[in-house]
Design an enzyme around this catalytic site. Structure first.
Site, PDB file in Angstrom:
ATOM      1  CB  VAL A  77      -8.258   0.974  -5.006  1.00 35.09           C
ATOM      2  CG1 VAL A  77      -8.843   0.862  -3.598  1.00 35.09           C
ATOM      3  CG2 VAL A  77      -7.630  -0.363  -5.413  1.00 35.09           C
ATOM      4  CE1 TYR A 119      -3.433   2.632   0.401  1.00 32.00           C
ATOM      5  CE2 TYR A 119      -4.035   1.630   2.478  1.00 32.00           C
ATOM      6  CZ  TYR A 119      -4.289   2.550   1.482  1.00 32.00           C
ATOM      7  OH  TYR A 119      -5.394   3.364   1.579  1.00 32.00           O
ATOM      8  CE  LYS A 128      -5.733   2.284  -2.701  1.00 27.02           C
ATOM      9  NZ  LYS A 128      -5.704   3.596  -2.049  1.00 27.02           N
TER      10      LYS A 128
END
Lengths: 305, 305, 305, 305
Positions: free
Chosen positions: C207, C135, C163
């Site tokens: 996302v 992340y 991400k």
């Protein structure tokens, strides 16, 4: 001790109500500083609105400041340009007018590294006839003068000193420690609210923007420190730090952070009758009447009226 | 004067060669500090590797530190969590073990503003039974404790003080000035190399990571400042600033900046025989033999061996 | 193609008017997403207010999300903790409840370097049973996932993907290029307003926080891109970028930047009748009525009412 | 569509082996660009080493570029100065030589706010005869052109466009959306590795430093986008992004980040035989032989030799 020491305020650049350079104001301000007891004057620094002055204006301001000073104290000349070759041109142009030392910025707008910064000062010092100070002001240049570079250039005698406005007091102390044995190397702090601590750590002096407003106060602070009376130094510093609150007089959001501080200094000097207007170089806005009243309250409370 | 003042080192967290918590080492270090004359101990601060400790380890470290201290000096407890509700949980869990004050971070990972930060401390102080200090460490939280918030919470008696590791000495002096009349509000600096200036400006004390290595030196500095002998304070500070150069012993690039500083403190304590290993919490690397030799040279030169 | 691809919104965490977790709201929102056609759900991300949730609340939110999803799409679980050992504890605690992948932050509050970040992910991936995504969200962690580390961990099969909320589209494209031959490695963008360009460059999916509000719109965008109809993708992206202007509905200065964005998403969902309240976790403020009206205008103009 | 669109590379400034301006090289490079099909040339941008050029050199470079271009494509002229009045002087001096538009930086070294930046462009546009583009490059100026200011100045017809090197693709898309109905307002991206996405979002064109090396490649990318063949555009972008890896050829730490990129472009052009030397303006270092070999490998692999 270096010939450069003590209180060396960065000279403001007064303008008339119509926005022109106020040559009388510059001269009056120089007298205010010299009569306040300062040990030098720094012309064409950030507090002098140097990024806003045209090349021609920079020359006129320097010439006026030199004429007004008449050699009573040394005059240091700010050389604020983007890179080495431009600094060399600017230095040649300005120092031909006069000045006892050059205060040279690290490169800006350019994206440099430690090696380029070191070479920058080596080249400038080789080509300029007066002592060269490095001007460390990352809030404007966005590049901190690297510690190892400064120490090396200090020990080689290439730099005569540093004007540190980096807000990094730990690095400042480290520099003081590692240049302490160099009598001719002078480290100045540009942070007017914590100068007692800087002097306690061994700084050669202070370049306080607020010193335009209260040069005598800074001279008292410096003298107290010189005589080892640190309680008096801290007390004077506290008074000056309260005075520094004039920089919060401008309504947040109405004027820019840069204009808020310098505008407060100009406003205080106008209220005190030293200069005739608090006008700023465009597009910076001057403090308005309500803001000027707040400035007056503070300087009145600290005994300047 | 606040009951919290003087030298309050942030307790390191020794580990064994195998990487486990070294309970004997923690106790030995506490003794080293108390025998050095410190006025308090700050457990679970950044210097204690708190971001690397699991919840269970935090409890074990605090319990061991409290047992070793045996009430000889107050113990302040770091509460380092991302937001208000998580701070409340952490505070309840840790303060049920013990501790005389909580040192609470501003929110991090969260993207807060001044209003949220103010409410954060209001809620925490209301729900926690011990005095609450704000922990201002923007290098980790990336959010400076807003000046107006701190002053307001100080004057309302909501905060007992601030542990300032913000590297903003101008804001630090401004806070000192605007809370000077509050006897119970204590402002600490976390910057071990410029503590003389902080004390000259009126700081209540110092939270020096380097104080783990040389608590007696910091106590001498504090005592000199208390007695007004600023020349002695500055001289001791200079010695400690030279000692602080152990944080440059690690080869740049080999270990992280965080590990370089704390690893140097642990290595010094190992060389001095206070703790058995300089092991760091993974994935931080410990200083290697060559780096440890550099640490030894510095601490030897400053009289610690 | 990785099993993880397409539209995977970061699930918001609805609260009741009284501030408690709104389990019905969570379930309703999950249904809204799945019925909108999304390919996955990311629980406990920043958009889910994860820094504000206590450990207990994180468990309850995850359990509710899993129960509501009932395996219709994969659920990715955010693991947001300060360092490796704390991530391991958090992962064990949360993944014992369920979840198809872990989305693990780089260390924060800790001051790490590239080596420590690499070891961090190696250790986590070794100890966690599900695929691990990195992340990358420097606005919160203040540390960019180093390019070389990501590429190496991708090629070794240690990371299942990234991400990316780093706002560095050049680095994003470079990562796409250097992992293109890895079928099982999936790169997601978290930037909902420029997802068409990300997909054009080869991103596996999006996302989007805004995807909570308009999942079907993002699915249309993704499907258009999949079928090579880039004009349709860009047109849908433009519509979604206009919709994204709801994040400017909050009065600047009244609510924090973090709360302004998430608060707008919650407000839109309340206006649309998906959830019952736009309440935020304290100390974040919810949008007020005037701000909610601005949200309503925008979503109405974009056809969501 | 604005007369300014398509591929407008920022012209490099070749130097001879001895470090002097290479007027033949400048002319040859202009020919290389025009023959590559570009729609314009941007002289005196950051890629042209403008911060390193003296005022005299800036004039010589511009004169040479204009002479070489001979009106085949428009020439945009960079005006890179610290504040409004200095920009006005620089613009008067340079535009008297020639040029079809001015690309004007936001203030730098000065500490401005949104109001001052807006007034800056209003004053400049009023006083300059050619269309004015705002140059948004916060990595150098450390101040992002405020969105609201740009939109307002666009709608009032004061700015002709923006050259965006801000690395903020979300703000870029927002600007595109809010100026889409303005036929005469042109938004250019300076990010050469993600230009396909920028064009998909509606950008008027690209100002790619790498376009000095491969103008024809960027023209193919632009033409593919214009014809709606986004797969071809993305494929060409991927090739150019691989080519962009020449900017990683310099050994990290040996040359500065600024010199690494521009030095790679010059080295590629030297290898390709367009210019005679890869020399940089001092104190920037040129790529050495080993680094030049890496550049050769990349450009060879991408079909440029």
């Amino acid at each position: 001790m270096s010939e450069f020491h003590g209180i060396i305020p960065p000279l403001l650049t007064p303008r008339t109500e119509r926005g022109e350079l106020d040559f009388e104001g510059i001269s009056a301000l120089v007298d205010h500083l010299v009569e306040g007891g300062v040990q030098g004057i720094f012309a064409l620094g950030s507090s002098g609105e140097v990024p806003y002055l045209t090349s021609s204006e920079r020359e006129q301001v320097l010439r006026t400041a030199l004429d007004a000073t008449q050699g009573r104290v040394p005059v240091l000349v700010g050389i604020s340009e983007q890179s080495t070759n431009r600094v060399l041109d600017e230095a040649e142009r300005l120092l031909s007018i006069g000045g006892d030392a050059a205060v040279v910025t690290t490169p800006f707008y350019a994206l440099s590294d430690a090696g380029e910064i070191e070479q920058h000062f080596r080249t400038v010092a080789e080509r300029v006839d007066v002592p060269v100070f490095a001007y460390d002001i990352p809030v404007r240049t966005h590049s901190k003068l690297p510690h190892e570079v400064t120490v090396r250039l200090a020990h080689e005698g290439i730099l005569a000193g540093v004007k540190d406005s980096s807000a990094d007091d730990v690095a400042f102390r480290r520099l003081l420690l590692q240049t302490r044995d160099l009598n001719e190397f002078a480290v100045f702090t540009g942070h007017e609210a914590v100068a007692d601590g800087a002097l306690l750590g061994g700084a050669a002096g202070i370049v306080p923007g607020l010193g335009n407003v209260d040069p005598a106060g800074y001279v008292r602070l410096y003298n107290a420190a010189q005589s080892g009376d640190w309680a008096a130094a801290a007390s004077e510093q506290d008074r000056l730090a309260r005075l520094f609150e004039i920089t919060s007089a401008a309504t947040p959001g109405r004027v820019s952070p840069g204009a808020a501080g310098l505008g407060a200094f100009k406003t205080a000097l106008q209220v005190m009758g030293v200069i005739g207007s608090n006008r700023m170089t465009e597009p910076m806005l001057a403090l308005n009447d309500a803001e000027a009243r707040r400035v007056r309250e503070v300087i009145s409370a600290e005994g300047l009226l």
